[in-house]
Design an enzyme around this catalytic site. Sequence first.
Site, PDB file in Angstrom:
ATOM      1  N   LYS A  15      -9.784  -2.608   1.579  1.00  0.00           N
ATOM      2  CA  LYS A  15      -9.535  -1.457   2.440  1.00  0.00           C
ATOM      3  C   LYS A  15     -10.294  -0.217   1.980  1.00  0.00           C
ATOM      4  CE  LYS A  15      -7.236  -3.899   5.176  1.00  0.00           C
ATOM      5  NZ  LYS A  15      -5.852  -4.231   5.267  1.00  0.00           N
ATOM      6  N   ASP A  55      -9.365  -9.947   8.904  1.00  0.00           N
ATOM      7  CA  ASP A  55      -8.832  -8.605   8.600  1.00  0.00           C
ATOM      8  C   ASP A  55      -9.831  -7.468   8.827  1.00  0.00           C
ATOM      9  OD1 ASP A  55      -6.455  -7.203   7.573  1.00  0.00           O
ATOM     10  OD2 ASP A  55      -7.702  -6.647   5.868  1.00  0.00           O
ATOM     11  N   TYR A  61      -1.666  -3.717  -6.817  1.00  0.00           N
ATOM     12  CA  TYR A  61      -1.347  -4.449  -5.597  1.00  0.00           C
ATOM     13  C   TYR A  61      -2.398  -4.336  -4.498  1.00  0.00           C
ATOM     14  CZ  TYR A  61       1.158  -7.005  -2.224  1.00  0.00           C
ATOM     15  OH  TYR A  61       1.487  -7.996  -1.348  1.00  0.00           O
ATOM     16  N   ARG A  63       2.071 -12.356  -0.406  1.00  0.00           N
ATOM     17  CA  ARG A  63       0.742 -12.704   0.119  1.00  0.00           C
ATOM     18  C   ARG A  63       0.156 -13.937  -0.568  1.00  0.00           C
ATOM     19  NH1 ARG A  63      -1.755  -8.949   4.064  1.00  0.00           N
ATOM     20  NH2 ARG A  63      -0.093  -7.417   4.342  1.00  0.00           N
ATOM     21  N   CYS A  79       0.644  -7.507  11.866  1.00  0.00           N
ATOM     22  CA  CYS A  79       0.896  -7.622  13.305  1.00  0.00           C
ATOM     23  C   CYS A  79       0.124  -8.769  13.941  1.00  0.00           C
ATOM     24  CB  CYS A  79       0.572  -6.307  13.995  1.00  0.00           C
ATOM     25  SG  CYS A  79       1.738  -4.999  13.568  1.00  0.00           S
ATOM     26  N   HIS A  86     -10.638  -2.529  11.356  1.00  0.00           N
ATOM     27  CA  HIS A  86      -9.535  -3.378  10.881  1.00  0.00           C
ATOM     28  C   HIS A  86      -9.283  -4.455  11.935  1.00  0.00           C
ATOM     29  CE1 HIS A  86      -5.055  -3.491   9.389  1.00  0.00           C
ATOM     30  NE2 HIS A  86      -5.796  -4.377   8.744  1.00  0.00           N
ATOM     31  N   ARG A 103       0.839  -1.193   0.000  1.00  0.00           N
ATOM     32  CA  ARG A 103       0.000   0.000   0.000  1.00  0.00           C
ATOM     33  C   ARG A 103       0.878   1.248   0.000  1.00  0.00           C
ATOM     34  NH1 ARG A 103      -1.803   0.708   4.361  1.00  0.00           N
ATOM     35  NH2 ARG A 103      -1.205  -1.172   5.480  1.00  0.00           N
ATOM     36  N   SER A 109      -1.436  -3.631  10.298  1.00  0.00           N
ATOM     37  CA  SER A 109      -1.059  -4.518   9.206  1.00  0.00           C
ATOM     38  C   SER A 109       0.193  -5.315   9.572  1.00  0.00           C
ATOM     39  CB  SER A 109      -0.794  -3.700   7.945  1.00  0.00           C
ATOM     40  OG  SER A 109      -1.938  -2.945   7.640  1.00  0.00           O
TER      41      SER A 109
HETATM   42  P1  GTP Z   1      -2.425  -7.827   7.446  1.00  0.00           P
HETATM   43  O1  GTP Z   1      -2.930  -8.865   6.531  1.00  0.00           O
HETATM   44  O2  GTP Z   1      -1.337  -6.993   6.847  1.00  0.00           O
HETATM   45  O3  GTP Z   1      -3.497  -6.964   8.015  1.00  0.00           O
HETATM   46  O4  GTP Z   1      -1.626  -8.578   8.633  1.00  0.00           O
HETATM   47  P2  GTP Z   1      -2.096  -9.431   9.910  1.00  0.00           P
HETATM   48  O5  GTP Z   1      -2.396  -8.514  11.043  1.00  0.00           O
HETATM   49  O6  GTP Z   1      -3.135 -10.396   9.523  1.00  0.00           O
HETATM   50  O7  GTP Z   1      -0.752 -10.189  10.326  1.00  0.00           O
HETATM   51  P3  GTP Z   1      -0.356 -11.752  10.218  1.00  0.00           P
HETATM   52  O8  GTP Z   1      -1.190 -12.617  11.095  1.00  0.00           O
HETATM   53  O9  GTP Z   1      -0.292 -12.108   8.780  1.00  0.00           O
HETATM   54  O10 GTP Z   1       1.104 -11.729  10.828  1.00  0.00           O
HETATM   55  C1  GTP Z   1       2.143 -10.944  10.285  1.00  0.00           C
HETATM   56  C2  GTP Z   1       3.495 -11.457  10.726  1.00  0.00           C
HETATM   57  O11 GTP Z   1       3.548 -11.470  12.156  1.00  0.00           O
HETATM   58  C3  GTP Z   1       3.740 -12.881  10.256  1.00  0.00           C
HETATM   59  O12 GTP Z   1       5.063 -12.977   9.773  1.00  0.00           O
HETATM   60  C4  GTP Z   1       3.560 -13.711  11.509  1.00  0.00           C
HETATM   61  O13 GTP Z   1       4.357 -14.871  11.504  1.00  0.00           O
HETATM   62  C5  GTP Z   1       3.950 -12.760  12.642  1.00  0.00           C
HETATM   63  N1  GTP Z   1       3.174 -13.055  13.879  1.00  0.00           N
HETATM   64  C6  GTP Z   1       1.833 -13.265  13.970  1.00  0.00           C
HETATM   65  N2  GTP Z   1       1.466 -13.582  15.237  1.00  0.00           N
HETATM   66  C7  GTP Z   1       2.592 -13.554  15.982  1.00  0.00           C
HETATM   67  C8  GTP Z   1       2.866 -13.801  17.372  1.00  0.00           C
HETATM   68  O14 GTP Z   1       1.993 -14.101  18.188  1.00  0.00           O
HETATM   69  N3  GTP Z   1       4.178 -13.670  17.772  1.00  0.00           N
HETATM   70  C9  GTP Z   1       5.164 -13.333  16.890  1.00  0.00           C
HETATM   71  N4  GTP Z   1       6.414 -13.230  17.372  1.00  0.00           N
HETATM   72  N5  GTP Z   1       4.941 -13.109  15.570  1.00  0.00           N
HETATM   73  C10 GTP Z   1       3.686 -13.215  15.116  1.00  0.00           C
HETATM   74  C1  SPV Z   2      -3.022  -4.605   5.260  1.00  0.00           C
HETATM   75  O1  SPV Z   2      -2.056  -3.970   4.829  1.00  0.00           O
HETATM   76  O2  SPV Z   2      -3.568  -4.353   6.365  1.00  0.00           O
HETATM   77  C2  SPV Z   2      -3.551  -5.742   4.480  1.00  0.00           C
HETATM   78  C3  SPV Z   2      -3.073  -5.903   3.120  1.00  0.00           C
HETATM   79  O3  SPV Z   2      -4.403  -6.468   4.958  1.00  0.00           O
HETATM   80  S1  SPV Z   2      -3.820  -4.816   2.001  1.00  0.00           S
HETATM   81  O4  SPV Z   2      -4.979  -5.466   1.422  1.00  0.00           O
HETATM   82  O5  SPV Z   2      -2.848  -4.508   0.961  1.00  0.00           O
HETATM   83  O6  SPV Z   2      -4.266  -3.620   2.696  1.00  0.00           O
HETATM   84 MN    MN Z   3      -4.991  -5.743   7.076  1.00  0.00          MN
END
Ligand code: GTP
Ligand code: SPV
Ligand code: MN
Length: 593
Positions: free
Chosen positions: A207, A278, A198, A366, A251, A227, A70, A249
């Site tokens: 979003k 999400d 993207y 992704r 996290c 979110h 983004r 994002s």
């Molecule tokens: P968006 O799709 O961008 O909104 O991201 P998201 O909030 O869904 O994050 P996601 O669950 O994909 O995690 C992002 C990164 O954080 C990944 O590389 C995970 O492995 C890492 N991660 C997720 N949960 C944990 C956790 O509890 N501990 C740690 N250390 N890392 C984590």
């Molecule tokens: C984020 O960035 O929080 C995502 C990926 O979930 S995107 O759809 O690119 O916003």
């Molecule tokens: Mn997201």
Amino acid sequence: MASQLDALNRWVDEVARLTQPDAIHWCDGSDEESRALTAQMLGDGTLVALNPQTHPNCYLHRSNPSDVARVEQLTLVCTRNKDDAGPNNHWMEPAEAHKKIDALFAGCMKGRTLYVIPYCMGPIDSPISRCGVEITDSPYVVANMRLLTRMGAPALARIEREGKFVKGLHSVGELDPERRFIMHFPEELSIKSYGSDYGGNALLGKKCHALRIASWQAKSEGWLAEHMLIVGIENPAGETTYVAAAFPSACGKTNLSMLIPPEGYRKAGWKVWTVGDDICWMTPGADGRLWAINPEAGYFGVAPGTSKTTNPNALATIQHDTIFTNVAVTADNQPWWEGLPGTPATDWQGRPYDRANGPVAHPNSRFTVSAKQCPSWSPQAEDAQGVPISAIVFGGRRPSLVPLVFQARDWTHGVLVGTAMVSETTAAATGAVGVLRRDSMAMKPFCGYNYGDYFAHWLSLDKPGATLPKIFHVNWFRKGADGKFLWPGFGDNLRVLEWIIGRCEGTAHAEETPIGFVPGKRDLHLEGLDIDDHSLDTLLDVDTEGWIDEVADIGRYLDSFGNHTPAALKAEQQRVAEALERDDKPARKAAAG
Ligand code: GTP
Ligand code: SPV
Ligand code: MN
């Protein structure tokens, strides 16, 4: 009577006159349509087929290397009144914005096909769901929208019935970062996106619609577009509690929404059900509770770090019928990223693997996949009225200060806790990674209006008759002196969720501190967990001095929204500041035992 589709037809004609496509295709969402588009994209190199034995119907798309996340500085909210967009958004006057972006759209689809994608965000028969139509010249966008939304004929039928839809116009343009804008016109319920192919820049249902436009609508209609993931936790007695959690994002939302309970919990009968990973739309129900739906039908998940140990449910989900974007591939053509076994042969740009070139899979690479393929997918995700939310959890990447978990005293304090969220920036957006910034409710890049008004809207939900969720804050990302995470995270996060649910039910114990209720070591179920006492002490400590500075900074942050900041939030910040000044930590610890 004129058909409700007249407005849609007129808009498609108008866009076609402006963009001059060679052909127009109305997407019906059928399997034949999908097969034909896939064949076309395989033919022109937009998609590469992955190993059909290990990953049937899986494809890889490689983005233009300048278009992999983004772009917040090019994402605009265009309201008549600049104040309505707020200091949290980039703003442009609507007439000027239209003029600027229409000049880019002029003739941009020559030689291309214009696709009309009618879609529904949310279960097709839910009163909470909302429809939109995305016009795009990207077949890759069509393929993604097909997995992430309810797309095609049923959505078109609903639009014909309702007559109301969000208009999203998208073109990949030249994929030139200098000719790229993601513009939102909340007053017109429309979006115009040019120059990116993207994720959140181009898949306009996600979003742009479900957060920026929807948050604007939610404010005037009395609901919330957030979110947040939505997860159901089933206890051994078979009772399921639903939790919504806002993390910025990359996290941990996808991971928490699909977590696999630790062994002891599994044996005892705990189960986890994924409703959404999400986005969450929450509406007050007749019973005063907040009821939530996931407006999406699929996951656009972060690939790196997804593995058998971290997120086995996600890994199982993406074994077939998945689009991978910007991952690496192995010699036998399987998708690959950091965290998986095996060796990459080719990096995300299609170059032979060379460690000197940096991460092999792009850090924001992704997968796009239908939610129903997830082993923990909750059938309640199709429920028209949604699921009742018992707890709202905020969290971010905070290497220091913020404890593993704490509970806000009440709704107003909880809104302050959400407002004050801070997290390190990640690869989900362009720009520096690992920089701490305030990201209120994880909505900094996604709130479609003035943050001050948004905080006031959150506060306004607390009215007579409302039975609101309890509010918590978590931090899985606290680091020790060695720079390593102190908390194991992933499946073990259920231990924290169990305490959260216990607090909602009035069964879990906590210590009262100036920042809220914090569990003592004995209040968390830690059996089977390999963690030392010192780490636990650090994770559950409330550092009075550190928090005094933090709360002062929260005050300055609230002031940055001027007279839009609700007085009640400032008063709450003052209350916490005073409680910290009065804090007698040794006495507090002694009282807690
Ligand atoms: P968006 O799709 O961008 O909104 O991201 P998201 O909030 O869904 O994050 P996601 O669950 O994909 O995690 C992002 C990164 O954080 C990944 O590389 C995970 O492995 C890492 N991660 C997720 N949960 C944990 C956790 O509890 N501990 C740690 N250390 N890392 C984590
Ligand atoms: C984020 O960035 O929080 C995502 C990926 O979930 S995107 O759809 O690119 O916003
Ligand atoms: Mn997201």
